[in-house]
Design a protein around this motif. Structure first.
Motif, PDB file in Angstrom:
ATOM      1  N   ASP A  30       5.976   0.489  47.454  1.00  0.00           N
ATOM      2  CA  ASP A  30       6.913   1.606  47.424  1.00  0.00           C
ATOM      3  C   ASP A  30       6.109   2.886  47.588  1.00  0.00           C
ATOM      4  O   ASP A  30       5.066   3.051  46.949  1.00  0.00           O
ATOM      5  CB  ASP A  30       7.667   1.656  46.095  1.00  0.00           C
ATOM      6  N   TYR A  80       2.839   9.449  46.005  1.00  0.00           N
ATOM      7  CA  TYR A  80       2.177   8.352  45.311  1.00  0.00           C
ATOM      8  C   TYR A  80       2.811   7.038  45.742  1.00  0.00           C
ATOM      9  O   TYR A  80       3.844   7.028  46.431  1.00  0.00           O
ATOM     10  CB  TYR A  80       2.265   8.521  43.789  1.00  0.00           C
ATOM     11  N   ARG A  82       3.549   2.665  44.632  1.00  0.00           N
ATOM     12  CA  ARG A  82       3.508   1.536  43.716  1.00  0.00           C
ATOM     13  C   ARG A  82       3.333   0.280  44.556  1.00  0.00           C
ATOM     14  O   ARG A  82       3.768   0.233  45.695  1.00  0.00           O
ATOM     15  CB  ARG A  82       4.805   1.436  42.903  1.00  0.00           C
TER      16      ARG A  82
END
Length: 272
Positions: A30, A80, A82
């Motif tokens: 993600d 960012y 995941r």
């Protein structure tokens, strides 16, 4: 990049050498820009010495996904990820892994040619080599520059004017110069983000021929809006939509026998 080099970079143990794996493997990825969920739960394998194309409409997350593969995504404030991205079996986002070292092994070329205007043709190709010297690599710079230009199919066009400004090159030549600059670092993986979007048809043909040749020595991932281009240059193709990877198939299968109705709708021009 040999597997042993990647393991040394990422601090892997000897067990990583025992089992073969794809050159890169993405698991449950993600990608975010703050609260914006740009790439959603993508998992895919990127095989060695093959060309993987990523297609999809504008804003579908394909370029964002590409930038996660060498940690360029995290250079944007609030961005960012995941999930995990593995290079030769080791997670490039693991604690202690240096992002600059990752980018040395996973090079990237952007949509618009980014020749450095104050540098010569030679200087542009050699621009990143100081980083390799700083970590103890020893090589002849002139030989490395020539080899990179030959691999980028540009040597014969520029060998007599290496000290001239890179801005004197055509747009297509500048894009191949950028590819040569990336190849001079001897990456194992090369990421191409719509590399022919701003080029004329003749230059596009030269870059496509180059991509086809490069698979012998490097793993290539190319983002493209041009479905015909994906069909011409790639071994496997992924279709992205709304941040999700809808389908990943051998290229001939995806364009002739798509498994998902959304893929069929896109490649037949019903949207996009």
């Amino acid at each position: 990049m040999p597997v042993s080099d990647a393991n040394a970079l990422l601090g892997a143990g000897d067990t990583a050498l025992a089992s073969p794996a794809p050159r890169m493997e993405v698991r449950g990825l993600d990608a975010f820009f703050g609260k914006v969920h740009a790439v959603k739960d993508v998992s895919m394998a990127i095989p060695e010495h093959r060309v993987t194309a990523i297609i999809g409409p504008s804003g579908c997350g394909k370029s964002t996904f590409l930038r996660t593969l060498n940690r360029m995504h995290e250079t944007i404030p609030t961005a960012y990820i995941r999930g995990t991205v593995h290079l030769d079996g080791e997670d490039i986002y693991a604690p202690g892994v240096d992002a600059v070292s990752v980018r040395r092994h996973v090079g990237m070329v952007f949509q618009r040619p980014t020749a450095f205007p104050t540098m010569s043709i030679r200087g542009n190709v050699a621009a990143g080599l100081g980083v390799l010297r700083a970590v103890g690599e020893r090589f002849d710079v002139e030989e490395r520059v020539e080899e990179a230009l030959r691999r980028a199919a540009l040597w014969d066009e520029v060998k007599d004017r290496l000290d001239a400004s890179a801005l004197g090159l055509s747009g297509g030549q500048q894009q191949r110069l950028c590819i040569a600059r990336a190849l001079a670092m001897e990456p194992g993986v090369l990421l191409l983000d719509e590399p022919t979007a701003s080029l004329d048809p003749i230059s596009t043909e030269k870059v496509e021929a180059l991509v086809h040749q490069l698979r012998d020595g490097v793993t290539v991932v190319i983002v493209t809006h041009n479905m015909e281009q994906a069909a011409r240059v790639s071994d496997q193709t992924a279709f992205f939509l709304h941040g999700e990877m809808v389908e990943l198939s051998p290229t001939s299968d995806l364009f002739t026998r798509p498994r998902d109705s959304r893929t069929e709708a896109y490649i037949t021009g019903r949207f996009g």
